[in-house]
Design an enzyme around this catalytic site. Structure first.
Site, mmCIF file in Angstrom:
data_model
loop_
_atom_site.group_PDB
_atom_site.id
_atom_site.type_symbol
_atom_site.label_atom_id
_atom_site.label_comp_id
_atom_site.label_asym_id
_atom_site.label_seq_id
_atom_site.Cartn_x
_atom_site.Cartn_y
_atom_site.Cartn_z
ATOM 1 N N ASP A 1 3.995 4.243 -4.191
ATOM 2 C CA ASP A 1 2.819 3.391 -4.074
ATOM 3 C C ASP A 1 1.533 3.919 -4.674
ATOM 4 O O ASP A 1 0.455 3.497 -4.272
ATOM 5 C CB ASP A 1 2.603 3.059 -2.605
ATOM 6 C CG ASP A 1 2.196 4.264 -1.789
ATOM 7 O OD1 ASP A 1 2.302 5.393 -2.293
ATOM 8 O OD2 ASP A 1 1.783 4.088 -0.641
ATOM 9 N N THR A 2 1.602 4.780 -5.662
ATOM 10 C CA THR A 2 0.348 5.274 -6.222
ATOM 11 C C THR A 2 0.527 5.859 -7.604
ATOM 12 O O THR A 2 1.640 6.018 -8.085
ATOM 13 C CB THR A 2 -0.293 6.328 -5.281
ATOM 14 O OG1 THR A 2 -1.647 6.506 -5.643
ATOM 15 C CG2 THR A 2 0.454 7.647 -5.323
ATOM 16 N N ILE A 3 -0.582 6.144 -8.222
ATOM 17 C CA ILE A 3 -0.635 6.993 -9.407
ATOM 18 C C ILE A 3 -1.770 7.980 -9.153
ATOM 19 O O ILE A 3 -2.801 7.618 -8.584
ATOM 20 C CB ILE A 3 -0.888 6.214 -10.713
ATOM 21 C CG1 ILE A 3 -0.973 7.199 -11.896
ATOM 22 C CG2 ILE A 3 -2.108 5.338 -10.617
ATOM 23 C CD1 ILE A 3 -1.045 6.540 -13.254
#
Length: 159
Positions: free
Chosen positions: A151-153
């Site tokens: 769910d992220t970068i």
């Protein structure tokens, strides 16, 4: 310690972000600008199902986004549960630069974004909507977290 500009990021979708960021940093762009523009690449890609436009929905069918950014002086801005704004990283930067807050969430983040020139956009893609409806009907269980799905970068740059 690196002696020349460097950009790194997490996950496979970070590779495209790095390509953009590397071009900018090689032209002496500031690290803060580089990170913002690199992350925007990932946020804009509907094939990246866990970050930004085209992301999976929450349990009520909304694509809600979070972002945080920090500069070299440890100034921070962030947003959480932001709906209908395509580039939360840019809103987070605006929070850092134009408000006395560190984080804005939900309708507060959304209203701040509109007040600072961001436009309301539908960020729910047909694919995300279909997945939500399948999940609601019980046809999709919990989506596993792996190299293709998280769910992220995170992107870091040194200018």
């Amino acid at each position: 310690m690196p002696t020349s500009p460097v950009v790194i990021s997490t996950w496979k979708h970070g590779l495209e972000a790095n390509k953009c960021a590397s071009k900018l940093i090689s032209k002496n762009a500031l690290a803060l600008d580089v990170v913002e523009q690199g992350v925007r690449v990932t946020e804009s890609d509907p094939k990246v199902r866990t970050v930004g436009y085209g992301g999976y929905t929450d349990s009520i069918g909304n694509v809600t986004l979070d972002a945080a950014i920090m500069d070299h002086k440890h100034n921070v801005g962030s947003v959480a549960y932001l709906k209908n704004i395509k580039h939360p990283i840019s809103v987070a930067r605006k929070v850092m630069e134009k408000s006395k807050h560190v984080m804005l969430a939900g309708s507060g983040a959304y209203n701040f974004a509109l007040e600072h020139g961001f436009k309301h956009e539908n960020i729910l893609t047909e694919e995300s909507k279909k997945d939500f409806l399948k999940w609601k009907k019980g046809k999709i269980g919990k989506i596993p977290t792996d190299q293709e799905n998280h769910d992220t970068i995170t992107q870091l740059a040194l200018d």
